[in-house]
Design a protein around this motif. Sequence first.
Motif, PDB file in Angstrom:
ATOM      1  N   GLU A   2       0.989  -1.162  -0.232  1.00  0.00           N
ATOM      2  CA  GLU A   2      -0.090   0.041   0.008  1.00  0.00           C
ATOM      3  C   GLU A   2       0.892   1.259  -0.059  1.00  0.00           C
ATOM      4  N   LEU A  17      -4.578  -3.981   6.160  1.00  0.00           N
ATOM      5  CA  LEU A  17      -4.742  -3.993   4.867  1.00  0.00           C
ATOM      6  C   LEU A  17      -3.945  -5.327   4.200  1.00  0.00           C
ATOM      7  N   TRP A 127     -13.489  -0.399   4.343  1.00  0.00           N
ATOM      8  CA  TRP A 127     -13.572   1.310   3.857  1.00  0.00           C
ATOM      9  C   TRP A 127     -13.009   1.942   5.274  1.00  0.00           C
ATOM     10  N   HIS A 130      -9.347   0.884   5.569  1.00  0.00           N
ATOM     11  CA  HIS A 130      -8.645   1.853   4.598  1.00  0.00           C
ATOM     12  C   HIS A 130      -8.071   3.180   5.165  1.00  0.00           C
ATOM     13  N   THR A 134      -4.546   4.407   5.772  1.00  0.00           N
ATOM     14  CA  THR A 134      -3.868   5.149   4.778  1.00  0.00           C
ATOM     15  C   THR A 134      -3.931   6.563   5.042  1.00  0.00           C
ATOM     16  N   SER A 433     -13.849   7.926   3.289  1.00  0.00           N
ATOM     17  CA  SER A 433     -14.063   6.556   2.497  1.00  0.00           C
ATOM     18  C   SER A 433     -14.051   6.625   1.081  1.00  0.00           C
ATOM     19  N   ALA A 436     -10.940   4.637  -0.557  1.00  0.00           N
ATOM     20  CA  ALA A 436     -11.207   3.314  -0.183  1.00  0.00           C
ATOM     21  C   ALA A 436     -12.089   2.733  -1.067  1.00  0.00           C
ATOM     22  N   ASP A 439     -10.535   2.532  -4.428  1.00  0.00           N
ATOM     23  CA  ASP A 439      -9.664   1.366  -4.385  1.00  0.00           C
ATOM     24  C   ASP A 439     -10.110   0.036  -4.594  1.00  0.00           C
TER      25      ASP A 439
END
Length: 481
Positions: A2, A17, A127, A130, A134, A433, A436, A439
């Motif tokens: 990631e 993740l 979500w 993530h 991140t 979100s 996410a 992604d």
Amino acid sequence: MERVVEGTESGDTMALLDDDRLFPTDPAVRSLARELYQAVRDLPIISPHGHTDPRWFAENAAFSDPASLFVTPDHYVFRMLHSQGIALEALGVPRVDGGETERDSRRIWRLFAENYHLFRATPSRMWVNHALQTVFGVTERLSAGSADAIYDRIDAQLRTEAFRPRALFERFNIEAISTTESAIDDLKWHRMIRESGWAGKVVTAYRPDAVVDPEFAGFAENVARMGEMAGEDATTWAGYLAAHRNRRAFFKSFGATSSDHGHATARTEDLPQDVAARLFDTALQGRCTADEADAVRGHMLTEMARMSLDDGLVLQIHPGSARNHSAGILARFGRDKGYDIPTRTDYVAALAPLLNAVGERAELTIIVFTLDETSYSRELAPLAGVYPALRLGPPWWFHDSFEGMTRFREMATETAGFYNTVGFNDDTRAFCSIPARHDVARRVDCAFLATLVATGRLDRDEAPEVAHDFSYRLAKQAYRL
């Protein structure tokens, strides 16, 4: 691995993740999916339809706390918690009467964390994980034991300039985002964004439900208000249509490229003007039957499509939700509180009047969504596969998941192909979100394309181009962004 963003320690990036999440389990197909994904993962985000608050970007004020960012405004989150008997008041959801609800953000967050296991295997879990990892550098699973430490970490970061809305917008690599405002919104926040000089592209979308749906609370008053704002006598049929044209032009001046229509059914009508005028008068007087109200909504979709031929706005239709299913929750908390439920939806007969009127006009774009997945292969894909004006919206609301996105590609591609679809849009109020969701869409699409290549249905050299189209070009092109 990631991508590591500010505040994330690269040595801990595997905690929440899995790098290969959502990819096929066959090693060769997984390798190809991973290769395709690596080429599109960092493409800019086109977010052409959603419900983020333009005030965030106008004022650029700090988000107040973790609970108000992740829990209280997100019906995906609080509906699941409520399904297990947790009162909406305990989650800080405001009441219509201004009555008491929980105001302690930490207590709301702790309640969320204590019940985080309820989200196992759901899109919301992916979500949130993530965003935690991140965006905020959290690498420990949310639980009762980790709740306070994670709260403190997020809360501290929200107080910094790097976590204000505009900074996050830029960090998320959002090229363009569309919010959605009522036809009688004054767009003051969009005006403030424009006058601020900030370069972020935040546009509006024209949502006229409050002034086209006779069953919408305050319909007649809303129509009168629209007339005042447009300088037209909207109590007459001609003045009403003129007021819509005026408001659409106003929205276009603030970047709008689309209108959006959230109707109970997909019904359309193309009525004679005198019949439409009489129905409109009946609606203003509050004397519509349920069928007549549906006819008004249906006819206005065709009127809006004709207006789109003049002004270029893309027409979005979001039908098939039984809104506010719980009368008690509606009375206590108002609309959009997690009690909107998918219904069976007909499209072949319902869309016929609209498509017979304008469906052959290739310069028009009508994007149709569904909450009834059974309609994809039976109705929607065949319709989009022949009418030049019609496109299929991506999996929406209850279906913007790995399973829903996969089913969509499997059911729609054989008849509609790739290019009668419009890429992905996140359709969310939950700002963090957005990366996410995109992604997940990119991973699912790359997995689908890798499977097509592995089974001889797509040439290997074509897959990267299609992956790019799904992730970026189709949405930008369809929404004229």
